[in-house]
Design a protein around this motif. Structure first.
Motif, PDB file in Angstrom:
ATOM      1  N   SER B 152       0.174   9.056   3.298  1.00 40.63           N
ATOM      2  CA  SER B 152      -0.603   9.467   2.212  1.00 40.63           C
ATOM      3  C   SER B 152      -1.006   8.259   1.375  1.00 40.63           C
ATOM      4  O   SER B 152      -0.095   7.328   1.165  1.00 40.63           O
ATOM      5  CB  SER B 152       0.069  10.499   1.057  1.00 40.63           C
ATOM      6  N   LEU B 153      -2.525   7.887   1.030  1.00 41.93           N
ATOM      7  CA  LEU B 153      -2.838   6.764   0.648  1.00 41.93           C
ATOM      8  C   LEU B 153      -2.362   6.548  -0.697  1.00 41.93           C
ATOM      9  O   LEU B 153      -2.188   5.162  -1.161  1.00 41.93           O
ATOM     10  CB  LEU B 153      -4.516   6.739   0.706  1.00 41.93           C
ATOM     11  N   ASP B 154      -1.944   7.379  -1.501  1.00 38.77           N
ATOM     12  CA  ASP B 154      -1.573   7.182  -3.037  1.00 38.77           C
ATOM     13  C   ASP B 154      -0.076   6.273  -2.942  1.00 38.77           C
ATOM     14  O   ASP B 154      -0.003   5.204  -3.388  1.00 38.77           O
ATOM     15  CB  ASP B 154      -1.322   8.498  -3.517  1.00 38.77           C
ATOM     16  N   ASP B 176       3.331  -5.330   9.722  1.00 39.07           N
ATOM     17  CA  ASP B 176       1.960  -4.909   9.861  1.00 39.07           C
ATOM     18  C   ASP B 176       1.455  -3.720   8.970  1.00 39.07           C
ATOM     19  O   ASP B 176       0.260  -4.080   8.485  1.00 39.07           O
ATOM     20  CB  ASP B 176       1.709  -4.396  11.407  1.00 39.07           C
ATOM     21  N   HIS B 179       0.932  -5.406   5.627  1.00 33.97           N
ATOM     22  CA  HIS B 179      -0.046  -6.394   5.420  1.00 33.97           C
ATOM     23  C   HIS B 179      -1.152  -5.277   5.233  1.00 33.97           C
ATOM     24  O   HIS B 179      -2.015  -5.891   4.267  1.00 33.97           O
ATOM     25  CB  HIS B 179      -0.260  -7.061   6.927  1.00 33.97           C
ATOM     26  N   ILE B 180      -1.491  -4.392   6.064  1.00 36.87           N
ATOM     27  CA  ILE B 180      -2.691  -3.666   5.564  1.00 36.87           C
ATOM     28  C   ILE B 180      -2.650  -2.842   4.314  1.00 36.87           C
ATOM     29  O   ILE B 180      -3.708  -2.890   3.520  1.00 36.87           O
ATOM     30  CB  ILE B 180      -3.333  -2.810   6.664  1.00 36.87           C
ATOM     31  N   LEU B 181      -1.567  -2.499   3.685  1.00 33.32           N
ATOM     32  CA  LEU B 181      -1.620  -1.897   2.525  1.00 33.32           C
ATOM     33  C   LEU B 181      -1.558  -2.924   1.305  1.00 33.32           C
ATOM     34  O   LEU B 181      -2.319  -2.706   0.361  1.00 33.32           O
ATOM     35  CB  LEU B 181      -0.088  -1.135   2.459  1.00 33.32           C
ATOM     36  N   THR B 184      -5.293  -3.684   1.382  1.00 36.14           N
ATOM     37  CA  THR B 184      -5.953  -2.445   0.796  1.00 36.14           C
ATOM     38  C   THR B 184      -5.796  -2.472  -0.774  1.00 36.14           C
ATOM     39  O   THR B 184      -6.892  -2.065  -1.485  1.00 36.14           O
ATOM     40  CB  THR B 184      -5.526  -1.088   1.375  1.00 36.14           C
ATOM     41  N   THR B 195     -10.823   4.003  -4.510  1.00 40.39           N
ATOM     42  CA  THR B 195     -10.377   3.869  -3.444  1.00 40.39           C
ATOM     43  C   THR B 195      -9.261   5.298  -2.803  1.00 40.39           C
ATOM     44  O   THR B 195      -9.212   5.278  -1.728  1.00 40.39           O
ATOM     45  CB  THR B 195      -8.951   2.745  -3.724  1.00 40.39           C
ATOM     46  N   ASN B 198     -10.764   9.524  -0.920  1.00 41.74           N
ATOM     47  CA  ASN B 198     -10.476  10.272   0.190  1.00 41.74           C
ATOM     48  C   ASN B 198      -9.283  10.584   0.658  1.00 41.74           C
ATOM     49  O   ASN B 198      -8.833  10.940   1.583  1.00 41.74           O
ATOM     50  CB  ASN B 198     -10.999   9.125   1.261  1.00 41.74           C
ATOM     51  N   CYS B 199      -8.339  10.386  -0.214  1.00 38.73           N
ATOM     52  CA  CYS B 199      -6.870  10.702  -0.425  1.00 38.73           C
ATOM     53  C   CYS B 199      -6.879  12.234  -0.032  1.00 38.73           C
ATOM     54  O   CYS B 199      -7.215  13.062  -1.104  1.00 38.73           O
ATOM     55  CB  CYS B 199      -5.940  10.068  -1.418  1.00 38.73           C
TER      56      CYS B 199
END
Lengths: 238, 238
Positions: B152-154, B176, B179-181, B184, B195, B198-199
């Motif tokens: 979940s993006l939150d 990894d 890194h992307i979190l 973001t 941001t 879309n969650c």
């Protein structure tokens, strides 16, 4: 199209994938090996979870009709014909052969697909070919294999590439993980090496002398085939 | 500092966390509720996996000394005192009380921490306070709780915020996913709403009338406390 994404093999269970169309991604290196070997004329690939299991399967085949291949922690298994380097799987050695393969992450991901409806094998090598195969489906699952129970960015970027291409084709609804993988892919375009410079598993491979494997596996759309895994038959073929 | 990150509660097992310092994040809404309730004077919180388990635990307490709270699929459990809305947990009702809590994802994440060395409870509400608490450690695990076995993006953005602040403090090595979190989060700064549009889980909450909860949980650094979960004692307190 509704796209679900899973970050690594052990983060999914077979119930999550039951009846689904699944794309399995293990860029470094299992699915890249599978694509290469089948393009080079291998008859089929039988993925097996354990080394012991692979040796048991081998007993069912005539000598010289099969090759044992796979790795543990990136290193070739003692007594096996090949490791997990795609560069080993040339036409001269694999044509017509059954490959019995066990790898650390890729075969675990395939095992989680036991009850899936259909399973496609993907990497950067054949990403566009995979998109052509799945673009008319209403639902798809992208299963990144990861590395030892962790997310691996090489698989995630490949999933992002596939989603990017699918979204050109029409409306694509991603989940939260898919959303950030798509964004990461879109912001990385043209600089895969740069984006992957922090990728843990890529760096482990380079440190262990597999830099040529990495360069090979990061090539995009050099292959046109889409291997298919049949859980009921237990094998992968074109 | 070495930072490991996990995408959701069921993607980790207790061996991954054994002996580790872990930060559990469930922005919408379990850890935001915990931070709020303890800031408002709750005595302790006892996280329990099942509704039946929560009712069993309640039997050990005197009447009026405890409150039963929690949700299933975002809805308050029948017969419980409260659901999982942080706005319910005012000082007037929680001060001095033991909260017996069962939620869909947050309590599962805490359960995976049974063998951890120490466990901190984090959300956007107390992110900087958490960073102050952990910034001198050599290793930390950020465990995003996720939603029903999915990332979940939150939670991921909150992990990104924590890593961003930790990296200001000195050298931080992420995996990894981390890194992307982190990337973001860094690219989202100042536009959390944008941001998170879309969650999936955020949108489910808004559709179910919990928009005020969402607004509340996305506030940054309004709280200074860091709740600590003690697996051996089975409770959370400040």
């Amino acid at each position: 199209m509704i796209i679900e994404t899973y970050p690594f093999a052990t983060a999914v269970n077979e119930e999550d994938l039951t009846g689904k169309s699944v794309v399995v991604i293990d860029v470094l290196r299992a699915t890249s090996v599978m694509i290469t070997a089948l393009e080079n004329g291998a008859k089929e690939i039988i993925p097996v979870i354990t080394v012991k299991g692979a040796l048991q399967v081998a007993k069912k085949f005539k000598p010289d009709s099969y090759l044992l291949c796979g790795e543990r922690n990136a290193v070739k298994i003692d007594g096996f014909d090949f490791g997990n380097s795609p560069l080993e799987f040339s036409r001269e050695v694999v044509a017509g052969k059954t490959l019995i393969m066990t790898t650390t992450n890729g075969t675990k991901a395939l095992n989680a697909c036991r009850k899936a409806k259909e399973v496609y094998i993907a990497g950067f090598l054949n990403a566009n070919a995979v998109v052509k195969k799945i673009r008319d489906k209403s639902e798809i699952v992208l299963l990144c294999s990861g590395t030892n129970g962790k997310f691996s960015l090489d698989d995630g970027l490949c999933a992002g590439m596939i989603m990017d291409k699918l979204s050109e084709n029409g409306h694509a609804v991603t989940d939260d993980l898919g959303h950030i993988l798509l964004k990461t892919w879109q912001s990385s375009k043209g600089s895969l090496d740069q984006t992957l410079k922090n990728c843990y598993h890529l760096n482990v491979l380079v440190e262990n002398g597999f830099e040529k494997d990495v360069d090979y596996c990061l090539q995009k759309n050099t292959h046109l085939i889409v291997p298919v895994y049949k859980p009921d038959k237990g094998n992968i073929h074109v």
